[in-house]
Design an enzyme around this catalytic site. Structure first.
Site, PDB file in Angstrom:
ATOM      1  N   GLY A 184      36.736  33.549  27.097  1.00 51.46           N
ATOM      2  CA  GLY A 184      35.330  33.894  26.370  1.00 51.46           C
ATOM      3  C   GLY A 184      35.166  35.074  26.392  1.00 51.46           C
ATOM      4  O   GLY A 184      34.453  35.673  27.200  1.00 51.46           O
ATOM      5  N   HIS A 185      35.690  35.843  25.036  1.00 46.88           N
ATOM      6  CA  HIS A 185      35.106  37.325  25.264  1.00 46.88           C
ATOM      7  C   HIS A 185      34.104  37.626  24.138  1.00 46.88           C
ATOM      8  O   HIS A 185      34.413  37.540  23.080  1.00 46.88           O
ATOM      9  CB  HIS A 185      36.667  38.188  25.055  1.00 46.88           C
ATOM     10  N   SER A 239      28.320  50.992  30.610  1.00 49.97           N
ATOM     11  CA  SER A 239      27.864  50.116  29.230  1.00 49.97           C
ATOM     12  C   SER A 239      26.523  49.789  29.974  1.00 49.97           C
ATOM     13  O   SER A 239      26.467  49.174  30.838  1.00 49.97           O
ATOM     14  CB  SER A 239      28.820  48.810  29.266  1.00 49.97           C
ATOM     15  N   VAL A 240      25.652  49.790  28.810  1.00 53.27           N
ATOM     16  CA  VAL A 240      24.098  49.573  29.108  1.00 53.27           C
ATOM     17  C   VAL A 240      23.682  48.483  28.176  1.00 53.27           C
ATOM     18  O   VAL A 240      22.159  48.623  28.109  1.00 53.27           O
ATOM     19  CB  VAL A 240      23.397  50.872  29.023  1.00 53.27           C
ATOM     20  N   LYS A 281      35.068  42.302  29.021  1.00 55.63           N
ATOM     21  CA  LYS A 281      36.364  43.041  28.320  1.00 55.63           C
ATOM     22  C   LYS A 281      36.529  43.039  26.758  1.00 55.63           C
ATOM     23  O   LYS A 281      36.735  43.939  26.503  1.00 55.63           O
ATOM     24  CB  LYS A 281      37.564  42.057  29.047  1.00 55.63           C
ATOM     25  N   LYS A 324      27.019  46.575  32.504  1.00 54.07           N
ATOM     26  CA  LYS A 324      25.855  45.688  32.704  1.00 54.07           C
ATOM     27  C   LYS A 324      24.859  46.387  33.726  1.00 54.07           C
ATOM     28  O   LYS A 324      24.221  45.538  34.454  1.00 54.07           O
ATOM     29  CB  LYS A 324      26.032  44.005  33.233  1.00 54.07           C
ATOM     30  N   GLN A 349      40.432  36.734  32.138  1.00 56.11           N
ATOM     31  CA  GLN A 349      40.049  36.524  33.494  1.00 56.11           C
ATOM     32  C   GLN A 349      39.983  37.666  34.085  1.00 56.11           C
ATOM     33  O   GLN A 349      39.404  38.651  33.684  1.00 56.11           O
ATOM     34  CB  GLN A 349      41.023  35.352  34.158  1.00 56.11           C
ATOM     35  N   ASP A 402      34.834  37.548  32.856  1.00 57.71           N
ATOM     36  CA  ASP A 402      33.544  37.792  32.585  1.00 57.71           C
ATOM     37  C   ASP A 402      32.951  39.245  32.570  1.00 57.71           C
ATOM     38  O   ASP A 402      31.660  39.357  32.496  1.00 57.71           O
ATOM     39  CB  ASP A 402      32.480  36.774  32.816  1.00 57.71           C
TER      40      ASP A 402
HETATM   41  P1  GDP Z   1      34.597  38.963  29.117  1.00 54.27           P
HETATM   42  O1  GDP Z   1      35.111  37.655  29.261  1.00 54.27           O
HETATM   43  O2  GDP Z   1      35.030  39.947  30.290  1.00 54.27           O
HETATM   44  O3  GDP Z   1      34.986  39.457  27.647  1.00 54.27           O
HETATM   45  O4  GDP Z   1      33.219  38.977  29.487  1.00 54.27           O
HETATM   46  P2  GDP Z   1      32.108  37.859  28.650  1.00 54.27           P
HETATM   47  O5  GDP Z   1      31.852  38.002  26.973  1.00 54.27           O
HETATM   48  O6  GDP Z   1      32.315  36.573  29.128  1.00 54.27           O
HETATM   49  O7  GDP Z   1      30.892  38.017  29.228  1.00 54.27           O
HETATM   50  C1  GDP Z   1      30.102  39.171  29.267  1.00 54.27           C
HETATM   51  C2  GDP Z   1      28.555  39.078  28.741  1.00 54.27           C
HETATM   52  O8  GDP Z   1      27.800  40.147  28.983  1.00 54.27           O
HETATM   53  C3  GDP Z   1      28.404  38.880  27.530  1.00 54.27           C
HETATM   54  O9  GDP Z   1      27.503  37.975  26.854  1.00 54.27           O
HETATM   55  C4  GDP Z   1      28.462  40.331  26.664  1.00 54.27           C
HETATM   56  O10 GDP Z   1      27.714  39.947  25.460  1.00 54.27           O
HETATM   57  C5  GDP Z   1      27.279  40.900  27.771  1.00 54.27           C
HETATM   58  N1  GDP Z   1      27.522  42.396  28.090  1.00 54.27           N
HETATM   59  C6  GDP Z   1      28.663  43.069  27.937  1.00 54.27           C
HETATM   60  N2  GDP Z   1      28.339  44.331  28.366  1.00 54.27           N
HETATM   61  C7  GDP Z   1      26.984  44.472  28.616  1.00 54.27           C
HETATM   62  C8  GDP Z   1      26.241  45.231  29.077  1.00 54.27           C
HETATM   63  O11 GDP Z   1      26.382  46.387  29.555  1.00 54.27           O
HETATM   64  N3  GDP Z   1      24.871  45.030  29.212  1.00 54.27           N
HETATM   65  C9  GDP Z   1      24.422  43.801  29.046  1.00 54.27           C
HETATM   66  N4  GDP Z   1      22.983  43.405  29.456  1.00 54.27           N
HETATM   67  N5  GDP Z   1      25.206  42.679  28.797  1.00 54.27           N
HETATM   68  C10 GDP Z   1      26.524  43.021  28.537  1.00 54.27           C
HETATM   69  P1  IMO Z   2      37.323  35.613  30.692  1.00 52.75           P
HETATM   70  O1  IMO Z   2      38.640  36.086  30.135  1.00 52.75           O
HETATM   71  C1  IMO Z   2      35.451  33.641  34.053  1.00 52.75           C
HETATM   72  C2  IMO Z   2      38.006  30.515  36.037  1.00 52.75           C
HETATM   73  C3  IMO Z   2      37.222  29.045  35.994  1.00 52.75           C
HETATM   74  C4  IMO Z   2      37.849  28.223  37.191  1.00 52.75           C
HETATM   75  C5  IMO Z   2      39.316  29.105  37.342  1.00 52.75           C
HETATM   76  C6  IMO Z   2      40.412  28.207  36.800  1.00 52.75           C
HETATM   77  O2  IMO Z   2      36.249  35.151  29.737  1.00 52.75           O
HETATM   78  O3  IMO Z   2      36.969  36.595  31.858  1.00 52.75           O
HETATM   79  P2  IMO Z   2      41.250  27.659  34.433  1.00 52.75           P
HETATM   80  O4  IMO Z   2      40.528  26.818  33.398  1.00 52.75           O
HETATM   81  O5  IMO Z   2      41.796  28.993  33.986  1.00 52.75           O
HETATM   82  O6  IMO Z   2      42.403  26.865  35.144  1.00 52.75           O
HETATM   83  O7  IMO Z   2      39.927  27.646  35.525  1.00 52.75           O
HETATM   84  O8  IMO Z   2      39.197  30.251  36.532  1.00 52.75           O
HETATM   85  N1  IMO Z   2      38.038  31.249  34.848  1.00 52.75           N
HETATM   86  C7  IMO Z   2      37.064  32.049  34.375  1.00 52.75           C
HETATM   87  N2  IMO Z   2      35.923  32.444  34.930  1.00 52.75           N
HETATM   88  N3  IMO Z   2      35.988  34.148  33.018  1.00 52.75           N
HETATM   89  C8  IMO Z   2      37.113  33.526  32.553  1.00 52.75           C
HETATM   90  O9  IMO Z   2      37.977  34.167  31.459  1.00 52.75           O
HETATM   91  C9  IMO Z   2      37.816  32.551  33.170  1.00 52.75           C
HETATM   92  N4  IMO Z   2      39.233  31.870  32.776  1.00 52.75           N
HETATM   93  C10 IMO Z   2      39.048  30.919  33.859  1.00 52.75           C
HETATM   94  O10 IMO Z   2      36.015  29.038  35.877  1.00 52.75           O
HETATM   95  O11 IMO Z   2      37.143  28.673  38.293  1.00 52.75           O
HETATM   96 MG    MG Z   3      34.420  35.607  29.395  1.00 53.52          MG
END
Ligand code: GDP
Ligand code: IMO
Ligand code: MG
Length: 421
Positions: free
Chosen positions: A40-41, A409-410, A16, A328, A221, A13
């Protein structure tokens, strides 16, 4: 031509999806190499927000080819939901998305096994996303898996055999599996999947490279969730590190070019497992509130803490990171002080290594405190506008991590991205 890799350096998270979308115009091809719908991207642009799970984050730009590689595990039901929503919003998936024949299929019973395994672990549960990731990779390694290419050839017999093995295992575990409805939906989704371009992605990617086309690999991940190097057993079931791009796409190691390592200016983790810099106080809550730190897939509260340079240095080493991307930092805009963990104290001894028995030892983070920049940076467009304290913070990180931070990223929107000169 080489392939560049973008991957998370923390516990997932990191942002990416946002950055892959921003970088896509530089590339011809974007490919996922591991993980599945546990990812979840999130992408935001033009006032809209999308969450991608199995489809690469290059899908919204102008006609790049997006590939789901052999290292990915695919759930046809979730894939269909995701793909249909994208098609509705006008994305031409039939033209721009290709799927490896060798990607493994997540069966309905894999999800049940994931839940049953977690129940059996009780308080030691991993806190998985419940998407069947672990059981699907288990079957891959034990040579019982089914692959996307199998759906074209005598599939029913193969499916029934695999499913019956799972049902027997579930019964052994004291479960009473009931999945008729899910199974019907799953089998129906295979028809939808069949209409896609199902390819030998290893040949395709290497042909692209030989034709001088550029490829960006999108990690899922994060490094600290890697099955070999993360905080085992509280990890996911794939290799999230850079080497995973080689095995997950069929790209030779000498073809890896830039490695973009992405991290938040603080740290989060969802699910169970060690997190040395976790904050249980008001500061942790403040980070969660301002950063909206709730899972993109499960909606679960993310645990929050200060940035951990011990873990980051480890991740940079494992991946051969050539450029860092900091996400962030805007979440810390109002903070008077910011802390960074520069070492761990374990049994009175200071170390800069991430320990093997991270779960069993008591880690006291050693912090360096830096002044906050106390400036709303969300509308800043260029690094010339960075406040002095923020410039110092970046310099401090670059100096500690021995790697340049090339993108900051801001904010969540595509436009809130500053590429440094
Ligand atoms: P990923 O799994 O690595 O793609 O990241 P996620 O989408 O799960 O989580 C990142 C969260 O932070 C999302 O809700 C994005 O919309 C948000 N986000 C990404 N970059 C920034 C940033 O620079 N600032 C803020 N405030 N939010 C961000
Ligand atoms: P993105 O790509 C954050 C965590 C789960 C759990 C562990 C194992 O959005 O960054 P799994 O279902 O893979 O067997 O769970 O890994 N986990 C993540 N945490 N971001 C993810 O994906 C994750 N994918 C799995 O919460 O701790
Ligand atoms: Mg994610």
């Amino acid at each position: 031509m080489k392939v560049d890799v973008l991957l998370g350096l923390q516990w997932g998270d990191e942002g990416k999806g946002k950055v892959v979308d921003v970088l896509t115009p530089r590339y011809d091809v974007v490919a996922r190499f591991q993980g599945g719908p546990n990812a979840g991207h999130t992408l935001e642009f033009e006032g809209k927000k999308y969450v991608l799970r199995s489809i690469p984050s290059g899908i919204f730009q102008q006609g790049q080819t997006n590939i789901i590689g052999n290292g990915v595990v695919l759930d046809p039901v979730l894939f269909r939901e995701e793909a249909e929503a994208l098609e509705k919003s006008g994305v031409d998936l039939r033209k721009n998305l290709k799927i490896s024949k060798k990607a493994h299929l997540i069966l309905p019973t894999h999800r049940l096994l994931d839940a049953a395994n977690e129940r059996a672990k009780g308080s030691a549960k991993i806190g998985t996303t419940g998407k069947g990731i672990g059981p699907t990779y288990t079957d891959k390694i034990s040579r019982n898996g089914l692959r996307v290419g199998d759906i074209f050839n005598d599939f029913e017999a193969k499916y029934t055999k695999a499913r019956d093995l799972h049902v027997a295992r579930l019964k052994q575990m004291g479960e009473n599996p009931d999945f008729a409805e899910l199974e019907a939906k799953w089998l129906d989704s295979l028809e939808y999947l069949r209409k896609f371009d199902i390819i030998d992605s290893e040949y395709e990617i290497n042909n692209y490279l030989n034709d001088n086309k550029s490829v960006l690999c999108e990690g899922a991940q994060g490094t600290m969730l890697d099955v070999d190097f993360g905080s085992y057993p509280f990890v996911t079931s794939s290799n999230t590190v850079c080497a995973g791009a080689c095995s997950g796409l069929g790209v030779a190691p000498n073809r890896i070019g830039e490695v973009f390592g992405i991290f938040k200016a603080y740290c989060t983790r969802v699910g169970s497992g060690p997190f040395p810099t976790e904050l249980f106080d008001e500061t942790g809550k403040k980070i969660r509130d301002i950063g909206h730190e709730y899972g993109a897939v499960t909606g679960r509260e993310r645990r929050c803490g200060w940035i951990d340079l011990v873990a980051l240095k480890y991740a940079i080493m494992l991946n051969g990171v050539t450029q860092l991307i900091m996400m962030k930092s805007d979440v810390l805009d109002s903070f008077d002080e910011i802390k960074a963990c520069v070492a761990y104290e374990i049994d009175g001894k200071i170390t800069d290594r991430f320990p093997f028995d991270v779960e069993d030892v008591e880690i006291k983070p050693v912090y360096k405190t830096l002044p906050g920049w106390k400036t709303d940076m969300t509308a800043i467009k260029s690094e010339d506008e960075f406040p002095a304290a923020f410039v110092d913070y970046i310099k401090f990180l670059e100096n500690e991590l021995k790697t340049p931070i090339t993108i900051v990223s801001v904010g969540p929107d595509r436009a809130q991205t500053i590429v440094r000169k």
